[in-house]
Design an enzyme around this catalytic site. Sequence first.
Site, PDB file in Angstrom:
ATOM      1  N   GLY A 107     -14.746   0.401  11.068  1.00  0.00           N
ATOM      2  CA  GLY A 107     -14.366   0.801  12.415  1.00  0.00           C
ATOM      3  C   GLY A 107     -13.146   0.112  12.990  1.00  0.00           C
ATOM      4  O   GLY A 107     -12.784   0.365  14.138  1.00  0.00           O
ATOM      5  N   ASN A 162      -0.428  10.460   2.020  1.00  0.00           N
ATOM      6  CA  ASN A 162      -1.524   9.568   2.401  1.00  0.00           C
ATOM      7  C   ASN A 162      -2.721  10.365   2.935  1.00  0.00           C
ATOM      8  O   ASN A 162      -3.036  10.326   4.130  1.00  0.00           O
ATOM      9  CB  ASN A 162      -1.017   8.553   3.430  1.00  0.00           C
ATOM     10  N   TYR A 215       0.829  -1.209   0.000  1.00  0.00           N
ATOM     11  CA  TYR A 215       0.000   0.000   0.000  1.00  0.00           C
ATOM     12  C   TYR A 215       0.867   1.264   0.000  1.00  0.00           C
ATOM     13  O   TYR A 215       0.557   2.240  -0.687  1.00  0.00           O
ATOM     14  CB  TYR A 215      -0.931  -0.008   1.219  1.00  0.00           C
ATOM     15  N   GLU A 216       1.955   1.237   0.779  1.00  0.00           N
ATOM     16  CA  GLU A 216       2.814   2.409   0.892  1.00  0.00           C
ATOM     17  C   GLU A 216       3.860   2.494  -0.227  1.00  0.00           C
ATOM     18  O   GLU A 216       4.728   3.358  -0.202  1.00  0.00           O
ATOM     19  CB  GLU A 216       3.517   2.417   2.254  1.00  0.00           C
ATOM     20  N   VAL A 239      -5.289  -1.775   8.057  1.00  0.00           N
ATOM     21  CA  VAL A 239      -6.555  -2.494   7.957  1.00  0.00           C
ATOM     22  C   VAL A 239      -6.705  -2.935   6.502  1.00  0.00           C
ATOM     23  O   VAL A 239      -6.443  -2.151   5.578  1.00  0.00           O
ATOM     24  CB  VAL A 239      -7.747  -1.605   8.393  1.00  0.00           C
ATOM     25  N   GLY A 287      -9.874   0.427  12.215  1.00  0.00           N
ATOM     26  CA  GLY A 287      -8.788   1.367  12.474  1.00  0.00           C
ATOM     27  C   GLY A 287      -9.054   2.191  13.718  1.00  0.00           C
ATOM     28  O   GLY A 287      -8.171   2.362  14.564  1.00  0.00           O
ATOM     29  N   TYR A 290      -7.031  10.545  10.733  1.00  0.00           N
ATOM     30  CA  TYR A 290      -6.385  10.943  11.984  1.00  0.00           C
ATOM     31  C   TYR A 290      -6.933  12.275  12.491  1.00  0.00           C
ATOM     32  O   TYR A 290      -7.136  12.450  13.694  1.00  0.00           O
ATOM     33  CB  TYR A 290      -4.869  11.011  11.811  1.00  0.00           C
ATOM     34  N   GLY A 298     -13.565   1.184   6.775  1.00  0.00           N
ATOM     35  CA  GLY A 298     -14.855   1.848   6.917  1.00  0.00           C
ATOM     36  C   GLY A 298     -15.777   1.182   7.923  1.00  0.00           C
ATOM     37  O   GLY A 298     -16.838   1.705   8.240  1.00  0.00           O
TER      38      GLY A 298
END
Length: 162
Positions: free
Chosen positions: A96, A125, A26-27, A88, A98, A132, A94
């Site tokens: 919950g 990101n 992902y990163e 996640v 995280g 956050y 979506g």
Amino acid sequence: MSIIIRDAVSADIDTIHGFILALAEYERLAHAVKADRDMLQRYLFGTRPMAEVLIAEQDGKAVGFALFFHNFSTFEGRPGLYLEDLFVLPEARGAGAGKALLAGLARLAIERDCARLEWSVLDWNAPSIAFYRSIGARALDEWTVQRLDGAALQALAMRHQP
């Protein structure tokens, strides 16, 4: 479809490794992963654990993880928790997980008398940064992360030896 947060155990090593590989993908950092199952076993569950992991489960299936460790604030005079990785699975986002992982970390920080919970996020990101902000996290724009690794780490270690 409730989310359960639990401490990872040694038997979770394949799951943890899989989450690390998925996070790296992902990163856009899959090429940088050096961690293998044996290393993780030693440093997470060995005689001197260096970090801890929380696992998020939904309907009995692991859908996310948080890997963290203690740091210490000399100004606060108290420990803190540093979240190294939070991930996640895309198909579980979506729901919950995280937020539940971060809430679990916040509870641990309070139980352990930690002054704070901190982490870094890649500046590109935007979805994570927005998430956050939605839970009340703030950026410390006046700080930049510094890293010493590889040959530079070795070279410094060799200087000023007793």
